[in-house]
Design a protein around this motif. Structure first.
Motif, PDB file in Angstrom:
ATOM      1  N   PRO A  54       0.813  -1.225   0.000  1.00  0.00           N
ATOM      2  CA  PRO A  54       0.000   0.000   0.000  1.00  0.00           C
ATOM      3  C   PRO A  54       0.842   1.269   0.000  1.00  0.00           C
ATOM      4  CG  PRO A  54      -0.978  -1.636   1.441  1.00  0.00           C
ATOM      5  CD  PRO A  54       0.357  -2.190   1.008  1.00  0.00           C
ATOM      6  N   GLY A  55       2.012   1.210   0.655  1.00  0.00           N
ATOM      7  CA  GLY A  55       2.901   2.366   0.633  1.00  0.00           C
ATOM      8  C   GLY A  55       3.361   2.689  -0.777  1.00  0.00           C
ATOM      9  N   ALA A  56       3.676   1.659  -1.545  1.00  0.00           N
ATOM     10  CA  ALA A  56       4.134   1.866  -2.924  1.00  0.00           C
ATOM     11  C   ALA A  56       3.013   2.392  -3.802  1.00  0.00           C
ATOM     12  CB  ALA A  56       4.678   0.553  -3.485  1.00  0.00           C
ATOM     13  N   LEU A  57       1.800   1.866  -3.604  1.00  0.00           N
ATOM     14  CA  LEU A  57       0.684   2.316  -4.439  1.00  0.00           C
ATOM     15  C   LEU A  57       0.398   3.795  -4.219  1.00  0.00           C
ATOM     16  CD1 LEU A  57       0.255  -0.806  -4.794  1.00  0.00           C
ATOM     17  CD2 LEU A  57      -2.202  -0.293  -4.947  1.00  0.00           C
ATOM     18  N   LEU A  58       0.375   4.200  -2.932  1.00  0.00           N
ATOM     19  CA  LEU A  58       0.113   5.607  -2.636  1.00  0.00           C
ATOM     20  C   LEU A  58       1.300   6.477  -3.042  1.00  0.00           C
ATOM     21  CD1 LEU A  58      -1.624   5.486   0.873  1.00  0.00           C
ATOM     22  CD2 LEU A  58      -2.689   5.983  -1.335  1.00  0.00           C
ATOM     23  N   GLY A  59       2.487   5.949  -2.786  1.00  0.00           N
ATOM     24  CA  GLY A  59       3.696   6.736  -3.051  1.00  0.00           C
ATOM     25  C   GLY A  59       3.913   6.972  -4.535  1.00  0.00           C
ATOM     26  N   LEU A  60       3.493   6.036  -5.364  1.00  0.00           N
ATOM     27  CA  LEU A  60       3.717   6.182  -6.800  1.00  0.00           C
ATOM     28  C   LEU A  60       2.475   6.674  -7.535  1.00  0.00           C
ATOM     29  CD1 LEU A  60       5.824   2.938  -7.309  1.00  0.00           C
ATOM     30  CD2 LEU A  60       6.665   5.283  -7.624  1.00  0.00           C
ATOM     31  N   GLY A  61       1.375   6.823  -6.783  1.00  0.00           N
ATOM     32  CA  GLY A  61       0.141   7.243  -7.457  1.00  0.00           C
ATOM     33  C   GLY A  61      -0.346   6.190  -8.428  1.00  0.00           C
ATOM     34  N   TYR A  71       6.776  -7.536   9.941  1.00  0.00           N
ATOM     35  CA  TYR A  71       5.936  -6.663   9.115  1.00  0.00           C
ATOM     36  C   TYR A  71       6.459  -5.230   9.254  1.00  0.00           C
ATOM     37  CZ  TYR A  71       1.999  -9.789   8.035  1.00  0.00           C
ATOM     38  OH  TYR A  71       1.197 -10.773   7.536  1.00  0.00           O
ATOM     39  N   ALA A  72       6.012  -4.345   8.380  1.00  0.00           N
ATOM     40  CA  ALA A  72       6.422  -2.948   8.495  1.00  0.00           C
ATOM     41  C   ALA A  72       5.812  -2.348   9.767  1.00  0.00           C
ATOM     42  CB  ALA A  72       5.968  -2.159   7.278  1.00  0.00           C
ATOM     43  N   MET A  73       6.671  -1.865  10.646  1.00  0.00           N
ATOM     44  CA  MET A  73       6.172  -1.115  11.807  1.00  0.00           C
ATOM     45  C   MET A  73       6.028   0.343  11.383  1.00  0.00           C
ATOM     46  SD  MET A  73       7.492  -1.710  15.651  1.00  0.00           S
ATOM     47  CE  MET A  73       8.856  -0.564  15.814  1.00  0.00           C
ATOM     48  N   VAL A  74       6.977   0.762  10.559  1.00  0.00           N
ATOM     49  CA  VAL A  74       6.880   2.031   9.835  1.00  0.00           C
ATOM     50  C   VAL A  74       7.569   1.823   8.482  1.00  0.00           C
ATOM     51  CG1 VAL A  74       7.714   4.411   9.681  1.00  0.00           C
ATOM     52  CG2 VAL A  74       6.853   3.543  11.856  1.00  0.00           C
ATOM     53  N   GLY A  75       6.860   2.146   7.407  1.00  0.00           N
ATOM     54  CA  GLY A  75       7.484   2.107   6.089  1.00  0.00           C
ATOM     55  C   GLY A  75       7.151   3.408   5.372  1.00  0.00           C
ATOM     56  N   VAL A  76       8.146   4.012   4.769  1.00  0.00           N
ATOM     57  CA  VAL A  76       7.904   5.281   4.074  1.00  0.00           C
ATOM     58  C   VAL A  76       8.371   5.153   2.625  1.00  0.00           C
ATOM     59  CG1 VAL A  76       8.378   7.755   3.989  1.00  0.00           C
ATOM     60  CG2 VAL A  76       8.133   6.611   6.207  1.00  0.00           C
ATOM     61  N   PHE A  77       7.480   5.456   1.721  1.00  0.00           N
ATOM     62  CA  PHE A  77       7.780   5.436   0.289  1.00  0.00           C
ATOM     63  C   PHE A  77       7.805   6.877  -0.211  1.00  0.00           C
ATOM     64  CE2 PHE A  77       7.724   4.537  -4.128  1.00  0.00           C
ATOM     65  CZ  PHE A  77       8.070   3.193  -4.292  1.00  0.00           C
ATOM     66  N   VAL A  78       8.925   7.285  -0.787  1.00  0.00           N
ATOM     67  CA  VAL A  78       8.995   8.642  -1.358  1.00  0.00           C
ATOM     68  C   VAL A  78       9.195   8.526  -2.870  1.00  0.00           C
ATOM     69  CG1 VAL A  78       9.978   9.648   0.747  1.00  0.00           C
ATOM     70  CG2 VAL A  78      11.503   8.890  -1.076  1.00  0.00           C
ATOM     71  N   ALA A  79       8.582   9.426  -3.600  1.00  0.00           N
ATOM     72  CA  ALA A  79       8.730   9.393  -5.058  1.00  0.00           C
ATOM     73  C   ALA A  79       8.519  10.783  -5.638  1.00  0.00           C
ATOM     74  CB  ALA A  79       7.736   8.421  -5.677  1.00  0.00           C
ATOM     75  N   LYS A  80       9.165  10.977  -6.789  1.00  0.00           N
ATOM     76  CA  LYS A  80       9.030  12.217  -7.550  1.00  0.00           C
ATOM     77  C   LYS A  80       8.850  11.771  -8.993  1.00  0.00           C
ATOM     78  CE  LYS A  80      11.925  16.293  -8.372  1.00  0.00           C
ATOM     79  NZ  LYS A  80      13.301  16.778  -8.141  1.00  0.00           N
ATOM     80  N   GLY A  81       7.804  12.269  -9.630  1.00  0.00           N
ATOM     81  CA  GLY A  81       7.571  11.807 -10.992  1.00  0.00           C
ATOM     82  C   GLY A  81       6.256  12.312 -11.528  1.00  0.00           C
ATOM     83  N   PRO A  82       5.656  11.543 -12.456  1.00  0.00           N
ATOM     84  CA  PRO A  82       4.420  11.992 -13.096  1.00  0.00           C
ATOM     85  C   PRO A  82       3.278  12.229 -12.117  1.00  0.00           C
ATOM     86  CG  PRO A  82       5.022   9.733 -13.771  1.00  0.00           C
ATOM     87  CD  PRO A  82       6.162  10.269 -13.004  1.00  0.00           C
ATOM     88  N   GLY A  87       3.681  13.620  -9.303  1.00  0.00           N
ATOM     89  CA  GLY A  87       4.109  14.676  -8.393  1.00  0.00           C
ATOM     90  C   GLY A  87       5.066  14.132  -7.351  1.00  0.00           C
ATOM     91  N   VAL A  88       5.269  14.929  -6.322  1.00  0.00           N
ATOM     92  CA  VAL A  88       6.106  14.478  -5.197  1.00  0.00           C
ATOM     93  C   VAL A  88       5.189  13.845  -4.175  1.00  0.00           C
ATOM     94  CG1 VAL A  88       7.519  15.244  -3.268  1.00  0.00           C
ATOM     95  CG2 VAL A  88       7.929  16.162  -5.559  1.00  0.00           C
ATOM     96  N   ARG A  89       5.520  12.617  -3.840  1.00  0.00           N
ATOM     97  CA  ARG A  89       4.639  11.889  -2.923  1.00  0.00           C
ATOM     98  C   ARG A  89       5.437  11.256  -1.794  1.00  0.00           C
ATOM     99  NH1 ARG A  89      -0.491   9.333  -4.592  1.00  0.00           N
ATOM    100  NH2 ARG A  89      -1.431  10.707  -6.148  1.00  0.00           N
ATOM    101  N   VAL A  90       4.828  11.245  -0.606  1.00  0.00           N
ATOM    102  CA  VAL A  90       5.384  10.545   0.557  1.00  0.00           C
ATOM    103  C   VAL A  90       4.251   9.711   1.155  1.00  0.00           C
ATOM    104  CG1 VAL A  90       6.448  10.756   2.826  1.00  0.00           C
ATOM    105  CG2 VAL A  90       6.997  12.433   1.034  1.00  0.00           C
TER     106      VAL A  90
END
Lengths: 793, 265
Positions: free
Chosen positions: B123-130, B183-194, B196-199
């Motif tokens: 879910p972090g990747a899906l939200l982070g990458l849009g 499991y992820a206790m905290v996972g953060v996905f950051v991305a910049k691209g089409p 926008g900038v997402r965390v």
């Protein structure tokens, strides 16, 4: 034979079957017509049972029977007995409330067995178990020491006031008080020894079988000591005479103490098998293991050390609260007393020691011996306290230890807390470990780590433990309701191969290899001519099993004694055949030889003669070549040594990694160095687990929060460093092999070294001690709350 | 485990039909959550519809700046896909660190996102990458897909057929695993691209994965760890348990965000 004998790192013979899935564990045993049992357990920490309705369960498909506590009570079935009685300070006996096999009237912890459902299949038994309707009147629970000792706390047992099982003490109070009165400085420490859940890889299991023709019962069970189970269950619970009860503990996948005890499920399946006249099997689910295997540790302690102006220890005062859980498990009372306070001298010359221990009932799973049992608790408090002493005195941690060591010239050494150490050289293990760990070069590593943004620390423990339990008369005088000798029966077969029947039990220790090496060495024949048999009361003589690192020191000594009897008899037979005097016969490399001649007979020739006694001194000597020896140790054995841990902490997250771990232990003579190394590494893994990862958590009502692997942090391979193991031995002086024991030293010696390293890493953050486990959350909390003071500002 | 009827349809249409015909049927992808739940008798479906026989749900295609991954594609397949490794290395790396080998070879992306375990990585990747979630009936933007802990915009009987990810310019994922479960206790996905900038943050939110707007705004201004200084995470919407309090999780979100940013370059 040298390469297979004492000192050879022979690969473990048993591992081929263990590693290739061909072991024979209790759950692998399936008897004809076998039924399956599922236990209905209390979901409440503390409740009165007002009604149990089993009608729907009994009517469910495949169900053979449903039993509750009243059914067993109606047949005069006894409660689970406690094997050790501790006395209060005033000499009165401890509180020993009943421990019904299935709950009667009240449940006292989550997981307390309430009913058993027995059906054709396990799935049917599970389905029916959900139909057992138990009406509870919930009571307030007291799962922790603090909750159970509060004024007005709920009574776990209605007739045990204040929930106190016993209030015990050891040592000389007046002398200790006098030492404190004259002290230059006093170091003080309050600490918690965290509660652990053992989690052997193999869950507990039991199969009960009753032979309607012979009236004999057989119990297959995951036990470390089948004869103890036979005695306790037969005599105290089910009233089955011992000659009608066989207990088999086949391959057992780890015990760590948790499989010493007599558990309810063993009695349930054995008793029920006669009721339903079919074999009954029960195997724990992992969730059941969490809530029904005896837990370990769980102490809260205040300790103080009085010192003179040179940092010499003058007196030690210890007050401990020990959680017993809801009932007394088989050997629970001795763990925080005779396996704990007697160890408080450690490796030091502290002349006056006084310890008070209050054992407390709580609404939690019973607590009993777990790898180390009392000795890790004593070692942790002592070694952590010695570190506080160093801080108080402004002395180096190594220096204060050296100043207080019992010198190697002082053995035998009588401590002020009952034990008399026979041998040791604490300076030698310390020096060897300091060198192996490059203690001197640490500050450079700390600086290098700092450049990478990591906080690096080093910790040391110079521990001692007592094992090889134990002289029977001594433990008897201390309240044990058992003897703790060991037994071996050696049968030299007619063609010269040897079968050894031992009263010890192997559940991962590699006995089938170590004992075979020992016998190969003794008899001068290859290991493949030797079979080691254990774990079946129908085959082995009455032995006491394996725990407390006793198998080689006590069981091995019995084997040596029996072997000596065989050799003595063999010499007489050889003397007859060789027409010589028995006094002139030497036994060496498997041959009986007339001294100074080349006339000799091989062991196989002697054994064949013994069983085919055509030409035989039949008037003086019985035929056959089989001997039994019982060995009661003269003293405990005292392994000790030095453990050094090095950790790195990530200050951003609080994550601690053990980056180096070095152990140099004195375990006495080593039979198989590879197995000893493995035992110590396994023990250290558990010690690192306790120090950094593992802890049992109950919520305030008594629900088990850490009730599965999702929340209970078992150590994994990537949590552990390479563990460097060395030995620097002195021989035990009172057993024939000079052995001391190695099963527990890792778990005993390592936790204070790890915590010492964590505290050292955080020394600029204003902490002197951290309770276990030093989890990332806890360490980060300390870092966050105590920003380091900037040097030179 | 209670008894249930087992189906293994060969097409999406057949699966949908089976699920539509029985409100108590449950679809199963890798089964990495469902099977333990069944074994613990915490679920009692009348039937289990195993999607593993549906070939059209498996596979990875990369074209036109989009990585499209079939719902039944395993984590191991994503982790080892040369195309994913080239297009979105952060996604391959994330998949390579889900669970253990056994889990990675059974567990699937469709199962993970449909389950929306608050401690899952995807879910972090899906939200982070849009990303966009494709189902048998429609497409749903990731921002609209995750609606709460173990809760998504999927209707009963609706199957995740694929997830498509726009290829970012920069992206990385940093995870702090739960010490016990991993499991992820905290996972953060950051991305910049089409997109926008997402965390995006997973593992920490009481309602599951969420986007960290304050960090996004800061990084949109300046794509640098220094931009994150002083940004805190409100604790009221975070999880707390024996391994990590809300306060500790809030702190770890900052640490993992900085580490992800450093890895993204």
């Amino acid at each position: 034979m040298g390469f297979e004998g004492i000192g050879a790192s022979v690969k473990r013979r048993e591992d081929l079957r263990f590693l290739s899935g061909r072991g024979n564990y209790t759950d692998d045993i399936n008897r004809p017509g076998q039924l399956h049992a599922v236990i209905v357990r209390s979901p409440h920490p503390h409740a009165r049972i007002t009604a149990i309705d089993t009608a729907a369960a009994r009517a469910a498909p495949g169900v053979a029977a449903v039993f509750v506590g009243e059914d067993m009570a109606a047949e005069n079935i006894g409660g689970l007995p406690c094997g050790w009685q501790v006395k209060n300070k005033d000499g009165s006996p401890m509180a020993e409330p009943p421990h019904p096999v299935l709950a009667i009237g009240k449940v006292r912890h989550v997981g307390d067995p309430v009913a058993v459902v027995i059906a054709e299949t396990k799935a049917q038994a599970r389905d029916a178990a959900e139909l057992v309707s138990v009406t509870y009147e919930e009571l307030k629970g007291a799962p922790t020491l603090e909750a159970a000792l509060k004024p007005g706390a709920p009574a776990v047992h209605d007739d045990v006031p204040g929930n106190v099982c016993y209030d015990w003490h050891l040592g000389d109070k007046d002398a200790t008080d006098a030492a404190f009165a004259g002290a230059h400085k006093v170091a003080r420490l309050e600490l918690v020894n965290n509660r652990l859940i053992p989690n052997a890889m193999e869950p507990r299991a039991a199969v009960g079988e009753y032979d309607t023709m012979s009236g004999e019962y057989t119990l297959y069970t995951t036990s470390q000591n089948p004869h103890v189970i036979r005695l306790l269950m037969g005599a105290f619970v089910l009233h089955i005479p011992e000659h009608k009860l066989r207990v088999v503990a086949p391959d057992v996948g780890g015990g760590f103490g948790s499989k010493i005890y007599h558990y309810a499920e063993e009695a349930i399946v054995t008793w029920a098998s006669a009721k339903v006249k079919r074999p009954v099997k029960w195997t724990a689910e992992r969730t059941e293991s969490f809530m029904s295997d005896a837990h370990g540790r769980d102490h809260v302690t205040v300790a103080e050390m009085a010192m003179d102006a040179n940092g010499k220890f003058l007196g030690l005062r210890v007050r401990t609260l020990a959680n017993m859980g809801a009932y007394l498990s088989t050997f629970a009372p001795c763990v925080p007393t005779y396996l704990y306070a007697t160890l408080l001298a450690g490796t030091y010359t502290t002349p006056a020691i006084y310890a008070e221990v209050k054992a407390v009932f709580t609404n939690s799973v019973p607590v009993d011996a777990y790898r180390g049992a009392g000795r890790p608790e004593a070692t942790f408090l002592l070694e952590r306290l010695v570190d506080q002493c160093a801080i108080e005195m402004g002395l180096d941690r190594v220096e204060i230890r050296k100043r207080n060591f019992i010198p190697s010239s002082a053995f035998p050494y009588q401590t002020p807390v009952a034990l008399q150490y026979d041998s040791g050289d604490y300076g030698a293990t310390l020096e060897a470990c300091l060198k192996a760990a490059d203690w001197a070069g640490f500050e450079a590593r700390r600086a290098e780590a700092k450049a990478r943004g990591k906080l690096r620390g080093i910790g040391i423990s110079t521990y001692l433990e007592a094992c090889g339990i134990a002289p029977s008369a001594v433990v008897g005088s201390l309240g044990a309701r058992a003897g703790l000798y060991e037994v071996a029966n050696i049968r030299v077969n007619p063609t010269g191969s040897i079968t050894v029947f031992t009263g010890t039990h192997s559940h991962g220790q590699g006995h089938e290899t170590t004992f075979a090496q020992l016998m190969a060495d003794k008899f001068g024949i290859p290991m493949d001519q030797i079979e080691i048999v254990h774990g079946d009361t129908a085959r082995i003589p009455f032995g006491m099993g394996t725990y407390g690192s006793r198998s080689l020191a006590v069981g091995g000594s019995a084997m040596v004694k029996a072997a000596d009897k065989i050799i003595a008899k063999g010499k007489k037979i050889a003397a007859h055949l060789l027409e010589a005097d028995a006094a002139d016969i030497e036994f060496k490399d498997g041959r009986f030889q007339v001294a100074g001649t080349d006339r000799a007979k091989a062991l196989a020739e002697i054994s064949l003669t013994a069983y085919v006694p055509h030409n035989y001194p039949i008037e003086e000597l019985e035929p056959g070549l089989e001997e039994t020896a019982f060995y009661d140790p003269k003293n405990f054995t005292f392994p000790g040594g030095c453990h050094i841990a090095e950790v790195e902490i990530d200050p951003d997250t609080g994550v601690t990694h053990v980056v180096n771990f070095t152990a140099v232990d004195d375990v006495g003579r080593v039979i198989n160095p590879m197995i000893v190394e493995g035992q110590i590494q396994g023990g250290v893994a558990q010690g690192i687990g306790q120090a950094l990862l593992e802890t049992c958590v109950y919520d305030e009502d008594g629900q088990l929060i850490s009730g599965s692997m999702m929340d209970y942090t078992m150590p994994r391979a990537d949590d552990l460093p390479n563990i460097s193991v060395g030995t620097a031995i002195t021989l035990c002086t009172h057993n024939p092999l000079g052995v001391k024991g190695c099963g527990e030293v890792g778990a005993i010696g390592s936790p204070p070294a790890v915590i010492g390293a964590v505290v050292d890493a955080l020394k600029d953050h204003g902490v002197r001690h951290i309770d276990m486990p030093a989890t990332p959350q806890k360490v980060w909390g300390i870092i966050n709350a105590n920003r380091p003071r900037m040097a030179a500002e | 485990m209670y008894e249930f009827t087992y189906h293994r349809p060969g097409s999406i249409a057949d699966a949908v039909k089976l699920l539509a015909g029985d409100p108590d049927a449950r679809p199963m992808s890798g089964g990495m959550t469902l099977i333990p739940t069944l074994k613990q008798r915490l679920a009692r479906p009348t039937s289990v519809v195993d999607l593993s026989g549906i070939a059209e749900l498996k596979g990875i295609t990369v074209s036109g700046g989009t990585v499209k991954i079939g719902g039944m594609t395993t984590h191991a397949a994503v982790a080892t896909s040369a195309e994913v490794q080239k297009a979105i290395p952060a996604l391959a790396k994330l998949a390579a660190h889900i669970g253990d080998n056994q889990v990675r070879n059974r567990g699937t992306i469709g199962g993970s996102v449909a389950n929306h375990d608050p401690a899952a990585d995807y879910p972090g990747a899906l939200l982070g990458l849009g990303a966009t979630v494709h189902t048998d009936k429609r497409t749903i933007a990731a921002d609209d897909f995750f609606t709460g802990m173990f809760s998504t915009a999927l209707n009963p009987g609706e199957i995740v057929t694929a997830v498509s990810f726009p290829v970012p310019e920069k992206a990385a994922y940093a995870k702090f695993p739960n010490p016990a479960s991993r499991y992820a206790m905290v996972g953060v996905f950051v991305a910049k691209g089409p997109s926008g900038v997402r965390v995006a943050v997973t593992g920490a939110g009481a309602d599951g994965a969420f986007r960290h707007k304050a960090m996004e705004e800061a990084l949109a201004t300046k794509w640098s760890a220094s931009a994150l200084e002083g940004i805190t995470t409100p604790q009221d919407t975070l999880n707390g348990d024996i391994h990590a309090s809300k306060e500790y999780r809030a702190h770890l979100i900052g640490v993992m965000a900085r580490r992800a940013l450093a890895a993204a370059g």
